[in-house]
Motif scaffolding. Structure first.
Motif, PDB file in Angstrom:
ATOM      1  N   UNK A 217       0.928  -1.223  -0.035  1.00  0.00           N
ATOM      2  CA  UNK A 217      -0.124  -0.051  -0.010  1.00  0.00           C
ATOM      3  C   UNK A 217       1.041   1.261  -0.016  1.00  0.00           C
ATOM      4  N   UNK A 218       1.945   1.174   0.738  1.00  0.00           N
ATOM      5  CA  UNK A 218       3.001   2.575   0.880  1.00  0.00           C
ATOM      6  C   UNK A 218       3.587   2.777  -0.404  1.00  0.00           C
ATOM      7  N   UNK A 219       3.914   1.644  -1.228  1.00  0.00           N
ATOM      8  CA  UNK A 219       4.481   1.446  -2.567  1.00  0.00           C
ATOM      9  C   UNK A 219       3.662   2.149  -3.539  1.00  0.00           C
ATOM     10  N   UNK A 220       2.356   1.817  -3.577  1.00  0.00           N
ATOM     11  CA  UNK A 220       1.293   2.273  -4.355  1.00  0.00           C
ATOM     12  C   UNK A 220       1.069   3.867  -4.152  1.00  0.00           C
ATOM     13  N   UNK A 221       0.847   4.391  -3.119  1.00  0.00           N
ATOM     14  CA  UNK A 221       0.987   5.771  -2.603  1.00  0.00           C
ATOM     15  C   UNK A 221       2.138   6.505  -2.978  1.00  0.00           C
ATOM     16  N   UNK A 222       3.460   5.954  -2.836  1.00  0.00           N
ATOM     17  CA  UNK A 222       4.580   6.319  -3.100  1.00  0.00           C
ATOM     18  C   UNK A 222       4.520   6.614  -4.925  1.00  0.00           C
ATOM     19  N   UNK A 223       4.235   5.778  -5.502  1.00  0.00           N
ATOM     20  CA  UNK A 223       4.051   6.024  -7.098  1.00  0.00           C
ATOM     21  C   UNK A 223       3.070   6.977  -7.510  1.00  0.00           C
ATOM     22  N   UNK A 224       1.961   7.128  -6.951  1.00  0.00           N
ATOM     23  CA  UNK A 224       0.938   8.031  -6.986  1.00  0.00           C
ATOM     24  C   UNK A 224       1.595   9.306  -6.638  1.00  0.00           C
ATOM     25  N   UNK A 225       2.186   9.573  -5.687  1.00  0.00           N
ATOM     26  CA  UNK A 225       2.769  10.865  -5.349  1.00  0.00           C
ATOM     27  C   UNK A 225       3.657  11.288  -6.435  1.00  0.00           C
ATOM     28  N   UNK A 226       4.746  10.309  -6.892  1.00  0.00           N
ATOM     29  CA  UNK A 226       5.648  10.382  -8.133  1.00  0.00           C
ATOM     30  C   UNK A 226       5.173  10.783  -9.254  1.00  0.00           C
ATOM     31  N   UNK A 227       3.825  10.325  -9.597  1.00  0.00           N
ATOM     32  CA  UNK A 227       2.993  10.673 -10.779  1.00  0.00           C
ATOM     33  C   UNK A 227       2.867  12.209 -10.717  1.00  0.00           C
ATOM     34  N   UNK A 228       2.303  12.514  -9.796  1.00  0.00           N
ATOM     35  CA  UNK A 228       1.960  14.011  -9.522  1.00  0.00           C
ATOM     36  C   UNK A 228       3.121  14.864  -9.671  1.00  0.00           C
ATOM     37  N   UNK A 229       4.198  14.570  -9.267  1.00  0.00           N
ATOM     38  CA  UNK A 229       5.604  15.175  -9.303  1.00  0.00           C
ATOM     39  C   UNK A 229       6.302  15.350 -10.828  1.00  0.00           C
ATOM     40  N   UNK A 230       5.847  14.236 -11.799  1.00  0.00           N
ATOM     41  CA  UNK A 230       6.209  14.089 -12.932  1.00  0.00           C
ATOM     42  C   UNK A 230       5.376  15.321 -13.967  1.00  0.00           C
ATOM     43  N   UNK A 231       3.833  15.243 -13.187  1.00  0.00           N
ATOM     44  CA  UNK A 231       3.259  16.022 -14.120  1.00  0.00           C
ATOM     45  C   UNK A 231       3.476  17.630 -13.812  1.00  0.00           C
ATOM     46  N   UNK A 232       3.900  17.769 -12.688  1.00  0.00           N
ATOM     47  CA  UNK A 232       4.235  19.024 -12.027  1.00  0.00           C
ATOM     48  C   UNK A 232       5.560  19.609 -12.928  1.00  0.00           C
ATOM     49  N   UNK A 233       6.317  18.689 -13.075  1.00  0.00           N
ATOM     50  CA  UNK A 233       7.829  18.810 -13.857  1.00  0.00           C
ATOM     51  C   UNK A 233       7.595  19.183 -15.179  1.00  0.00           C
TER      52      UNK A 233
END
Length: 597
Positions: A217-233
């Motif tokens: 579950x923590x890994x899925x949350x981490x990838x989701x946050x990383x996806x938002x960071x990539x969009x912001x980038x």
């Protein structure tokens, strides 16, 4: 070591020349004034020899295309990485099994760009800049320290652009680097490598953590946050960094801030943000996961590739061929304060020099004296050294004696030169502040030659330093056979470099017009000089008027004959330049007001 030996050999070669040039003596009249008869018979030969040595060094620098003065630079900026989170458990006496106590990692250092007035070149900026990484978390809930920010100081007038898109010089972000690293691996290897880059595991618990639901579950949350960071980038890359640092910004705290609010020092414009720190194992503590044995790693700091382009900010830019007398003119306009090299060979000035011209209310400018001769740098140095060694300066007045503060006695006579100094015509220095009412900056640029826009000579390395000048001034050599041809070449090169750039020209200075300023000259030479000046004025009124027709002012360009060496007719030049600069500044302020409205 090789550079040291070359410099030592050069100094060893010219040191006997310097010693032999100290045989100057003052004139027999005892006034300390210099005359050509006071030279040693071998002085002219020694001066020519040392000028030849300097010219060789100048030719070597010219072949470097002006790289001693950097006005264009590409740098790679890497912000600091975030620190890793810590996995720890609290232990105390009588408590063998305590709660998770790992601290979070610190944030990486940011990178800022700050314009400063004391820099005039980009040569002091390294090509690779890395900020400090954040510290790792520690046990007993100790968070890691944040990395110190890095402030890149650049000269005022620097244009900063981010290199993005498909440019091969572009810095790759963390996801591009990871994609290259994972290329060609199997799905299981890719998954393991990705987890290794993102997670920290308690020793010997890596496989056990991977099978737990809490970790997944923590890994899925981490990838989701990383996806938002990539969009912001991606959104940020759609608008690359483009800064025009043409003024010094200062941070002013809000007036309604609460008392006791700490005020941070203004560090400039943010160009790269540091990575965020990882979280410790207490972050994953829950009712179903009482003993988390994993933590996250810090994210990588932002990396950018920046193109720095320096465009000097000067009110007036001097444009002329080599040896037209631009450096001598700058020294005469500033009362000798401008440290420019003056010699009899081409490309003496290799770097742009910016100086300040200070004007009084009555039109008198700093150093407005008619008895000063601005000769070659080498000759002036040896002349001053000889006068000092002979004791001719023993009875000279000091600066305070020359420039009295009292208004009752506002003049003084110097026993050395016999000249009278008044409060309105002061020698260079801080005493001129009492009467200064207007000032403007003037830039001496390296000489242009024909086909300079095609990178001949110094090429267009320094043409960009003239782009931001409010006004351009052509300086031509009136003693040349055809000064109008020089003027035509200068105008053509400016237009080839940037269309419409020649419309900034406000004045044509015909330098070295010594024959027009005194009596006792050869009648034929004076007549020839006057005819040449008349022909130059006709050329400007006819052929250069067309360039002004499409200009913003639509008026003719005046031609002013001067002698920068003997400071003749410079008052008219300063008066005209003062009017042009004041008019241009008013136009800039009015346009800024219109944009604000």
């Amino acid at each position: 070591m090789q550079k040291y030996h070359l410099a030592y050999a050069f100094n060893t070669l010219i040191s006997p020349v310097r010693r032999s040039l100290t045989t100057l003596s003052p004139t027999s009249s005892g006034t300390g004034n210099y005359s050509h008869e006071s030279f040693n018979p071998d002085l002219a030969e020694e001066v020519e020899r040392q000028n030849l040595l300097r010219q060789r060094k100048t030719e070597w620098k010219r072949r470097q295309r002006g790289q001693t003065f950097l006005d264009h630079l590409v740098i790679r900026v890497q912000a600091g990485n975030g620190g890793n989170g810590c996995i720890a458990f609290h232990r105390e006496k009588f408590q063998s099994i305590g709660p998770p106590s790992g601290g979070n990692g610190g944030s990486g250092g940011d990178v800022f760009m700050l314009p400063t007035p004391h820099l005039t070149s980009l040569s002091s900026i390294p090509k690779v800049i890395r900020a400090e990484a954040g510290g790792n978390g520690q046990g007993t809930w100790q968070n890691g320290r944040s990395g110190d920010p890095v402030v890149i100081e650049v000269p005022v007038g620097t244009v900063v652009r981010e290199i993005s898109g498909d440019d091969p010089r572009r810095t790759k972000d963390e996801w591009d680097l990871e994609a290259e690293e994972l290329e060609g691996l199997s799905p299981e290897e890719r998954r393991d490598r990705m987890r290794q880059r993102r997670w920290v595991h308690f020793p010997r618990y890596e496989e056990s953590n991977a099978n737990k639901d809490a970790f997944q579950d923590a890994e899925a949350t981490l990838y989701r946050e990383e996806k938002y960071r990539r969009r912001a980038r991606r959104r940020r890359l759609a608008n690359p960094i483009c800064l025009d640092l043409d003024k010094i910004d200062e941070f002013t705290p809000p007036v309604d801030a609460p008392l006791g609010t700490p005020h941070r020092e203004f560090m400039g414009h943010l160009v790269a943000k540091g990575g965020t720190g990882g979280v410790g194992n207490p972050h994953f503590y829950s009712s179903t996961n009482r003993s988390p044995k994993f933590a996250t790693r810090g994210t990588q700091g932002e990396g950018v590739t920046l193109s720095l382009e320096l465009k000097l900010l000067a009110d007036v830019g001097l444009v002329g061929m080599p040896n037209a007398g631009k450096s001598t003119l700058l020294r005469a306009l500033t009362g000798g304060r401008a440290k420019t090299e003056v010699a009899s060979y081409a490309f003496t000035t290799l770097n742009p020099v910016v100086a300040v011209v200070r004007v009084a209310d009555d039109g008198t400018f700093e150093g407005d004296t008619q008895d000063v001769v601005y000769d070659e740098t080498l000759i002036e140095e040896q002349r001053n050294r000889a006068l000092m060694e002979s004791g001719a300066y023993a009875d000279a007045l000091t600066r305070n004696q020359k420039n009295p503060i009292s208004s009752d006695d506002d003049s003084s006579t110097d026993s050395l030169s016999g000249s009278t100094y008044s409060l309105a015509a002061m020698s260079p220095g801080h005493r001129f502040d009492a009467v200064e009412t207007f000032r403007f900056t003037i830039a001496d640029n390296p000489g242009l030659i024909s086909r300079a826009s095609e990178n001949v000579g110094l090429g267009h390395s320094f043409l960009r330093s003239m782009e931001r000048s409010l006004a351009l001034v052509y300086v031509v050599d009136l003693s040349a056979p055809a000064p109008w041809d020089e003027l035509r070449d200068l105008q053509d090169e400016l237009e080839k470099y940037q269309a419409g750039m020649s419309t900034k020209a406000r004045l044509v200075i015909a330098n070295k017009a010594d024959l027009l300023g005194g009596d006792g000259q050869d009648a034929e030479a004076v007549k020839e000089a006057r005819e040449k000046l008349s022909k130059l004025e006709v050329f400007v009124d006819t052929e250069m008027l067309s360039a002004w027709t499409g200009g913003e002012l639509g008026r003719r360009i005046p031609v002013v004959p001067v002698s920068a060496k003997y400071s003749q007719n410079l008052t008219k030049v300063v008066r005209l330049l003062r009017g042009y600069v004041a008019e241009a500044r008013d136009g800039v302020e009015n346009s800024a007001i219109r944009e604000g409205l």
